[in-house]
Design a protein around this motif. Structure first.
Motif, PDB file in Angstrom:
ATOM      1  N   ARG A   5      75.501  24.449  60.327  1.00  0.00           N
ATOM      2  CA  ARG A   5      74.987  24.577  58.975  1.00  0.00           C
ATOM      3  C   ARG A   5      74.972  26.022  58.476  1.00  0.00           C
ATOM      4  N   ASP A   6      74.693  26.937  59.384  1.00  0.00           N
ATOM      5  CA  ASP A   6      74.470  28.312  58.950  1.00  0.00           C
ATOM      6  C   ASP A   6      75.736  29.131  58.806  1.00  0.00           C
ATOM      7  N   THR A   8      78.749  30.690  57.321  1.00  0.00           N
ATOM      8  CA  THR A   8      79.380  30.886  56.026  1.00  0.00           C
ATOM      9  C   THR A   8      80.831  31.256  56.295  1.00  0.00           C
ATOM     10  N   LEU A  11      86.156  35.055  54.178  1.00  0.00           N
ATOM     11  CA  LEU A  11      87.321  34.970  53.311  1.00  0.00           C
ATOM     12  C   LEU A  11      88.576  34.940  54.159  1.00  0.00           C
ATOM     13  N   ASP A  16      95.362  33.230  49.689  1.00  0.00           N
ATOM     14  CA  ASP A  16      95.756  34.022  48.531  1.00  0.00           C
ATOM     15  C   ASP A  16      96.154  33.199  47.314  1.00  0.00           C
ATOM     16  N   VAL A  19      93.331  32.487  44.903  1.00  0.00           N
ATOM     17  CA  VAL A  19      92.468  33.558  44.424  1.00  0.00           C
ATOM     18  C   VAL A  19      92.565  33.680  42.902  1.00  0.00           C
ATOM     19  N   ALA A  20      91.387  33.769  42.270  1.00  0.00           N
ATOM     20  CA  ALA A  20      91.348  33.853  40.820  1.00  0.00           C
ATOM     21  C   ALA A  20      91.890  35.198  40.355  1.00  0.00           C
ATOM     22  N   HIS A  39      82.484  26.422  33.298  1.00  0.00           N
ATOM     23  CA  HIS A  39      82.024  26.938  34.585  1.00  0.00           C
ATOM     24  C   HIS A  39      80.532  27.228  34.556  1.00  0.00           C
ATOM     25  N   TYR A  40      80.046  27.738  33.422  1.00  0.00           N
ATOM     26  CA  TYR A  40      78.640  28.135  33.334  1.00  0.00           C
ATOM     27  C   TYR A  40      77.763  27.018  32.786  1.00  0.00           C
ATOM     28  N   GLU A  42      75.996  24.773  33.985  1.00  0.00           N
ATOM     29  CA  GLU A  42      74.678  24.595  34.606  1.00  0.00           C
ATOM     30  C   GLU A  42      73.659  25.574  34.034  1.00  0.00           C
ATOM     31  N   LEU A  43      74.172  26.689  33.544  1.00  0.00           N
ATOM     32  CA  LEU A  43      73.262  27.699  33.006  1.00  0.00           C
ATOM     33  C   LEU A  43      72.555  27.182  31.749  1.00  0.00           C
TER      34      LEU A  43
END
Lengths: 289, 425
Positions: A5-6, A8, A11, A16, A19-20, A39-40, A42-43
């Motif tokens: 679970r822990d 992460t 990269l 490649d 990649v944005a 994309h935003y 949820e904000l």
């Protein structure tokens, strides 16, 4: 199983392809705008949730406020009708008036909140990028919660008068959408003007107050002389308020399709213009605020 | 090789229009209308003073950052550092040039942006995360790590207005530190919090840096710059004056910056922005009250620091924070306006005034010091940082009255009396 679970993921240099890549050039912020807005998304929810949570935490009477305001407005207008001797119609006056106070209250709070929303979030605008459109959008969305509370009160009132809404109730979301669009359109316009000219914040409350008297709240559109109705319908709130009355009071109040059509057209125009103006000046908000 | 680039900037420029003859930064419609009417009557006049002037906050800036490189950006106040970061973060639009970013970008220009004092710690983590561009699911996944890093587990359900400023900053930094993007843009965020937390933040930053991520990092803290970066860009008046390894860049910057505030006078370039309820307008250092500003002191003289401020409204919980640094980044002194009893800034009435700090004689050792100033509040709805003018002064002390003089080692110049009680044999 444990420990997985822990982790992460680091990269990976192999990724490649995904990649944005972003290019920033003068006048180019428009390019990814709608994708960023998505994309935003949820904000919008978080900003609306923040404003609601703060409001109900700060004011001890919380929910009561959403009930007291429309109830008092309704009482004043019913008293006003009695005072100047309006003939009582087929519908009890309290619910006739309340069915109009409901959309009006929504429209006026949504407009005021949206108009002052950018100034109120100046610290966000000058420190973080996100599509600025989210801020007025969240302000209007916040008002929907108050609307729901007021609507619940109206439904209780209908029950009290043994008034059952008919199939017309199904059209209510449509009219709410119109009110949403109208207040957002005007709100975008005033929010942007507020950034540019700070004294616009004195103009909005005046407009809202003025609108209260030129919209059919204390009276019905049918009280307006027939030859003036088409002109009167140019006030987009006329079609919206009439629509609310019609759908909530089970068709016992007539609905003029023409005024609804005019109202929808005006709303669409206001929303388009508001969006256009907002998008045009949006890139300079951070420099001006 | 384009493929290993993370940031590429070509001919970047940002132009602001500065309005003269106006006291306020924003425009009122009434002024526009009044000016229009006045101009109608003045049209016959040939010559008119221009009311608007162009100011290039950044000009012809070009550089590239490779993937995984940690680059520092240093420069004096008003050199264009913040503008550069704002352009890369898309907060404001460039006037000329081009920025290319390869990878997702997150920026941390202020600690705790969007924090709301009425909301609890838990609620603010989610809110702040969303504002910084994290998805709900992502915040949820990292929630425990964020809480552990911030060390405020016990106060998660307390409104942050009841947090101490240290807790507030820790929580805010924790959220930002757990952003997982390929490119990270960081402004002076390490200047807040206590020394131990600053060390922790610095540790986290080097972890991030070693994790292969690209970092662009602005700081006045030369020790942090030296420790974290592999390369440094020095900005002056909107242009790059040096692009070199950190050691050379720092040297260059220090030489440059001592020319700047040499007269002991710091004046803000822009008048108070409308969203700042409290704003430092001028900072001067003097030898005595009413004397001329100076940056040269003797260890036997007190240093009087005057801070001219403008307050638009009383700010609840406002306090001043001051730090003295040696040029190598060593913090010699840190303190705030609550240290010596009642805090005079809490709910200070609107208006302008002057705040004074007196550093007594014979405390600081000989050498050059940077004065760092910031105003913050743990309970103002507008956020923790009220006004952060940053490095507002630099002064030099000489020790002329003792035998050891300027060669004295250490940081203090106290004259400690030696008392001897000799016992007769």
């Amino acid at each position: 199983m444990n420990g997985v679970r822990d982790v992460t993921l680091p990269l990976q240099s192999g990724s490649d392809m995904t990649v944005a890549r972003l290019v920033i050039e003068p006048g180019m912020t428009a390019k990814n705008y709608w994708r960023d807005l998505w994309h935003y998304r949820e904000l919008i929810y978080f900003l609306a949730w923040r404003d609601t949570a703060v409001r109900y935490k700060q004011t001890g009477i919380g929910v009561a406020w959403a009930l007291i305001r429309p109830a008092l407005t309704m009482l004043i207008f019913v008293g006003f009708r009695r005072l100047i001797g309006f003939p009582p119609g087929t519908v009890p006056e309290p619910i006739l008036v309340f069915a109009a106070v409901l959309p009006w209250q929504f429209f006026s709070s949504a407009l005021s909140e949206a108009a002052s929303s950018l100034i109120g979030n100046a610290n966000l605008i000058s420190k973080i990028y996100f599509p600025r459109l989210l801020i007025p959008l969240a302000a209007v969305a916040t008002t929907v919660i108050d609307f729901a509370i007021t609507l619940a009160l109206l439904l209780l009132l209908l029950l009290w008068y043994r008034f059952l809404p008919g199939w017309q109730l199904a059209a209510l979301p449509g009219f709410l959408l119109l009110a949403f669009g109208l207040s957002l359109g005007l709100g975008l316009f005033f929010a942007a003007l507020n950034v540019e000219y700070r004294d616009f914040r004195y103009i909005v409350p005046f407009l809202v107050q003025f609108g209260l008297f030129v919209s059919p709240i204390a009276f019905s559109t049918s009280d307006v002389p027939a030859q003036w109705r088409a002109l009167y319908a140019l006030n987009p709130m006329v079609g919206i308020i009439d629509g609310f009355r019609w759908s909530l009071l089970g068709g016992r109040v007539g609905l003029d399709p023409q005024s609804v059509a005019i109202s929808a057209a005006v709303t669409a125009a206001v929303l388009t213009l508001g969006l256009w103006y907002f998008r045009r000046v949006e890139h300079s908000f951070a420099d001006r605020i | 090789m384009i493929s290993d680039l993370a940031i590429r900037i070509d001919g970047l420029g940002k132009k602001y229009r500065i309005r003269h003859q106006r006291r306020e930064r924003y425009v009122a419609l009434r002024d526009v209308l009044a000016d229009g009417v006045r101009d109608l009557f003045r049209r016959h006049r040939k010559y008119q003073r221009p009311a608007v002037e162009d100011f290039w906050a950044l000009k012809d800036v070009s550089f590239a950052v490779r993937r995984g490189e940690v680059t520092g950006v240093i420069g004096r106040n008003g050199a264009g550092k913040s503008t550069l970061l704002k352009l890369i973060s898309r907060i404001t639009e460039p006037s000329t040039g081009r920025i290319e970013l390869i990878g997702r970008v997150a920026s941390m220009l202020e600690v705790g942006t969007g924090f709301h004092p009425e909301l609890t710690g838990r609620e603010n983590i989610f809110l702040n995360g969303a504002i910084l561009g994290m998805r709900h699911a992502e915040i949820k996944r990292r929630f425990d790590q964020i809480v552990a890093f911030s060390e405020v587990e016990d106060f998660l359900d307390t409104p942050v207005k009841r947090f101490s400023s240290g807790m507030y900053v820790r929580l805010a930094f924790a959220v930002a530190a757990h952003l997982h993007t390929e490119i990270l843009i960081v402004d002076e965020v390490l200047a807040v919090g206590d020394a131990e937390f600053q060390r922790k933040c610095l540790g986290r930053m080097s972890e991030v840096a070693q994790g292969g991520r690209t970092v662009l990092f602005v700081s006045h803290n030369m020790a942090a710059i030296r420790r974290l970066t592999q390369r440094c860009i020095v900005l002056d008046r909107g242009r790059i004056t040096l692009d070199a390894p950190p050691q050379d860049a720092i040297e260059h910057y220090l030489k440059q910056s001592s020319e700047g505030i040499a007269e002991g006078r710091f004046v803000r370039a822009v008048p108070r922005p409308a969203d700042r309820p409290f704003y430092v307008e001028r900072v001067t250092t003097r030898r005595q009250a009413g004397g001329d500003p100076t940056a040269q002191f003797d260890c036997d003289q007190p240093i009087l620091i005057s801070i001219d401020y403008a307050a638009a409204r009383p700010v609840p919980g406002l306090y001043g924070y001051v730090q003295l640094q040696r040029l190598d980044g060593t913090v010699i002194y840190e303190g705030d306006s609550t240290d010596a009893g009642a805090n005079p800034f809490d709910r200070l009435p609107a208006g302008s005034g002057t705040a004074c700090i007196r550093i007594p004689e014979r405390i600081l050792g000989a050498g050059t010091y940077q004065l760092y100033l910031s105003f913050a509040s743990g309970s103002d709805p507008a956020g923790p940082v009220v006004d952060n003018p940053g490095v507002v002064g630099e002064f030099r002390l000489d020790d002329t009255s003792t035998r050891r003089g300027n060669r004295r080692n250490g940081y203090l110049s106290l004259k400690l009396p030696w008392q001897v009680s000799a016992e007769r044999p």
